[in-house]
Scaffold this motif. Structure first.
Motif, mmCIF file in Angstrom:
data_model
loop_
_atom_site.group_PDB
_atom_site.id
_atom_site.type_symbol
_atom_site.label_atom_id
_atom_site.label_comp_id
_atom_site.label_asym_id
_atom_site.label_seq_id
_atom_site.Cartn_x
_atom_site.Cartn_y
_atom_site.Cartn_z
ATOM 1 N N ILE A 10 1.218 -0.962 -0.048
ATOM 2 C CA ILE A 10 -0.053 0.176 0.088
ATOM 3 C C ILE A 10 0.464 1.177 0.056
ATOM 4 C CG2 ILE A 10 -1.742 0.992 1.231
ATOM 5 C CD1 ILE A 10 -2.155 -1.967 0.554
ATOM 6 N N VAL A 11 0.076 2.242 -1.290
ATOM 7 C CA VAL A 11 1.761 3.257 -1.383
ATOM 8 C C VAL A 11 1.148 4.192 -0.776
ATOM 9 C CG1 VAL A 11 3.565 4.285 -2.974
ATOM 10 C CG2 VAL A 11 2.298 1.480 -3.296
ATOM 11 N N ASN A 12 1.647 5.784 -0.307
ATOM 12 C CA ASN A 12 1.879 6.691 -0.230
ATOM 13 C C ASN A 12 0.315 7.575 -0.707
ATOM 14 O OD1 ASN A 12 5.024 5.721 -0.161
ATOM 15 N ND2 ASN A 12 4.754 7.958 1.642
ATOM 16 N N GLY A 13 -0.144 8.090 0.124
ATOM 17 C CA GLY A 13 -0.998 8.739 -0.138
ATOM 18 C C GLY A 13 -2.119 7.563 -0.603
ATOM 19 N N ALA A 14 -2.408 6.281 -0.301
ATOM 20 C CA ALA A 14 -3.743 5.598 -0.403
ATOM 21 C C ALA A 14 -4.159 5.509 0.244
ATOM 22 C CB ALA A 14 -3.258 3.921 -1.080
ATOM 23 N N HIS A 15 -5.961 5.018 0.021
ATOM 24 C CA HIS A 15 -6.503 5.129 1.025
ATOM 25 C C HIS A 15 -7.609 3.645 0.846
ATOM 26 C CE1 HIS A 15 -9.789 6.951 4.170
ATOM 27 N NE2 HIS A 15 -10.107 6.209 3.822
ATOM 28 N N VAL A 16 -7.182 2.877 1.706
ATOM 29 C CA VAL A 16 -8.500 1.463 1.453
ATOM 30 C C VAL A 16 -9.521 1.968 2.625
ATOM 31 C CG1 VAL A 16 -7.680 -0.964 1.551
ATOM 32 C CG2 VAL A 16 -5.753 0.443 1.098
ATOM 33 N N GLY A 17 -10.519 1.222 2.252
ATOM 34 C CA GLY A 17 -11.466 1.575 2.216
ATOM 35 C C GLY A 17 -11.844 0.473 3.328
ATOM 36 N N THR A 18 -12.863 0.622 4.268
ATOM 37 C CA THR A 18 -13.554 -0.281 4.766
ATOM 38 C C THR A 18 -13.966 -1.897 4.447
ATOM 39 O OG1 THR A 18 -14.503 0.945 6.578
ATOM 40 C CG2 THR A 18 -15.476 -0.899 6.604
ATOM 41 N N GLY A 19 -13.340 -2.661 5.270
ATOM 42 C CA GLY A 19 -13.595 -4.285 4.482
ATOM 43 C C GLY A 19 -13.416 -5.193 3.198
ATOM 44 N N SER A 20 -12.373 -3.728 3.061
ATOM 45 C CA SER A 20 -11.763 -4.441 1.485
ATOM 46 C C SER A 20 -10.609 -5.207 1.967
ATOM 47 C CB SER A 20 -10.740 -2.749 1.183
ATOM 48 O OG SER A 20 -11.805 -2.289 0.561
ATOM 49 N N LEU A 21 -10.182 -5.785 0.762
ATOM 50 C CA LEU A 21 -9.047 -7.157 1.215
ATOM 51 C C LEU A 21 -8.341 -6.475 -0.241
ATOM 52 C CD1 LEU A 21 -8.209 -9.654 1.164
ATOM 53 C CD2 LEU A 21 -10.241 -10.707 -0.273
ATOM 54 N N VAL A 22 -7.129 -7.319 -0.150
ATOM 55 C CA VAL A 22 -5.719 -6.685 -0.963
ATOM 56 C C VAL A 22 -5.637 -7.832 -0.930
ATOM 57 C CG1 VAL A 22 -4.058 -5.557 -1.861
ATOM 58 C CG2 VAL A 22 -6.301 -4.081 -0.537
ATOM 59 N N ARG A 23 -5.271 -8.444 -1.536
ATOM 60 C CA ARG A 23 -4.559 -9.820 -2.106
ATOM 61 C C ARG A 23 -2.778 -10.539 -2.209
ATOM 62 N NH1 ARG A 23 -8.892 -13.714 -1.882
ATOM 63 N NH2 ARG A 23 -10.924 -13.263 -2.956
ATOM 64 N N MET A 24 -2.445 -11.650 -2.197
ATOM 65 C CA MET A 24 -1.118 -11.026 -1.705
ATOM 66 C C MET A 24 -0.357 -10.773 -2.951
ATOM 67 S SD MET A 24 -1.778 -15.657 -0.757
ATOM 68 C CE MET A 24 0.894 -15.616 -0.802
ATOM 69 N N GLY A 25 0.567 -10.570 -2.907
ATOM 70 C CA GLY A 25 1.189 -9.614 -4.272
ATOM 71 C C GLY A 25 0.859 -8.431 -4.501
ATOM 72 N N ALA A 26 -0.485 -8.313 -4.018
ATOM 73 C CA ALA A 26 -1.108 -6.996 -4.588
ATOM 74 C C ALA A 26 -1.058 -5.570 -4.300
ATOM 75 C CB ALA A 26 -2.546 -7.266 -4.420
ATOM 76 N N VAL A 27 -0.651 -4.918 -5.578
ATOM 77 C CA VAL A 27 -0.355 -3.262 -5.125
ATOM 78 C C VAL A 27 -1.257 -2.248 -5.338
ATOM 79 C CG1 VAL A 27 1.104 -1.756 -5.706
ATOM 80 C CG2 VAL A 27 2.172 -4.014 -6.335
#
Length: 198
Positions: free
Chosen positions: A102-119
């Motif tokens: 997860i890179v600078n300035g990113a915003h990940v919303g509630t209940g999200s899933l970022v799977r293995m190796g994802a950006v």
């Protein structure tokens, strides 16, 4: 291990557990019920890091705030082994799987899933409940979610978002780009020379 950095010391809730081989440095607040496992590094380079309650930071994960990009991680978040969060906001009940970035300035919303190796790339917003598939790249606002095989589309979107300008305040086209980057970033990191273990 805990370190004072730039005059700030970590604030760890008494009901949180931090492994003795984890590193927590600077202006970091860790909430009740958190577990920070072996080899994890949580380091504030000048902006605060706040981690809510009942969040798990697994082995060898990296959470880093820069001088201008703070980190906020909500409640009931799982930061998987070798995942990294740099200068970003992670809302509640998010799962960041092994090796996700997860890179600078990113915003990940509630209940999200970022799977293995994802950006989740610079200045990208994931709406609540978003899933980023294994090894894919989420980029932009509004977000595009692209497979790594679409490298040209990812590169084009990345150029628009200006990663070097946003993160380092530099023009990539400058002839001495890497000289400026390493000297400026090195000088900022050298401030750790006066850190004190607490």
């Amino acid at each position: 291990m805990q370190f004072e950095h730039l005059g700030a010391t970590p604030r760890i809730h008494p009901e949180a557990v931090v492994a003795p081989t984890a590193v927590v440095s600077g202006d970091v607040a860790i909430g009740a019920g958190c577990q920070v496992l072996h080899g994890a590094v949580i380091t504030s380079e000048g902006s605060p890091i706040t981690i809510g309650d009942n969040t798990i930071v697994m082995e060898n994960a990296l959470i880093r705030a820069s001088a201008v990009h703070s980190v906020h991680i909500g409640d009931h978040v799982l930061v998987g082994p070798m995942a990294s969060v740099s200068g970003a906001t992670i809302e509640d009940e998010v799962y960041l799987a092994t090796g996700s970035r997860i890179v600078n300035g990113a915003h990940v919303g509630t209940g999200s899933l970022v799977r293995m190796g994802a950006v989740v790339h610079v200045k990208t917003t994931l709406p609540p409940g978003t899933v980023v598939p294994l090894g894919w790249v989420a980029i932009g606002d509004p977000v595009q979610i692209l497979p790594a095989a679409e490298a040209e589309a990812i590169s084009a979107a990345r150029e628009e978002l200006d990663f070097p300008g946003f993160v380092f305040g530099l023009e990539r086209s400058a002839p001495d780009y890497m000289v400026q980057l390493t000297e400026r970033y090195g000088a900022a990191l050298a401030r750790h020379g006066s850190d004190r273990q607490v």
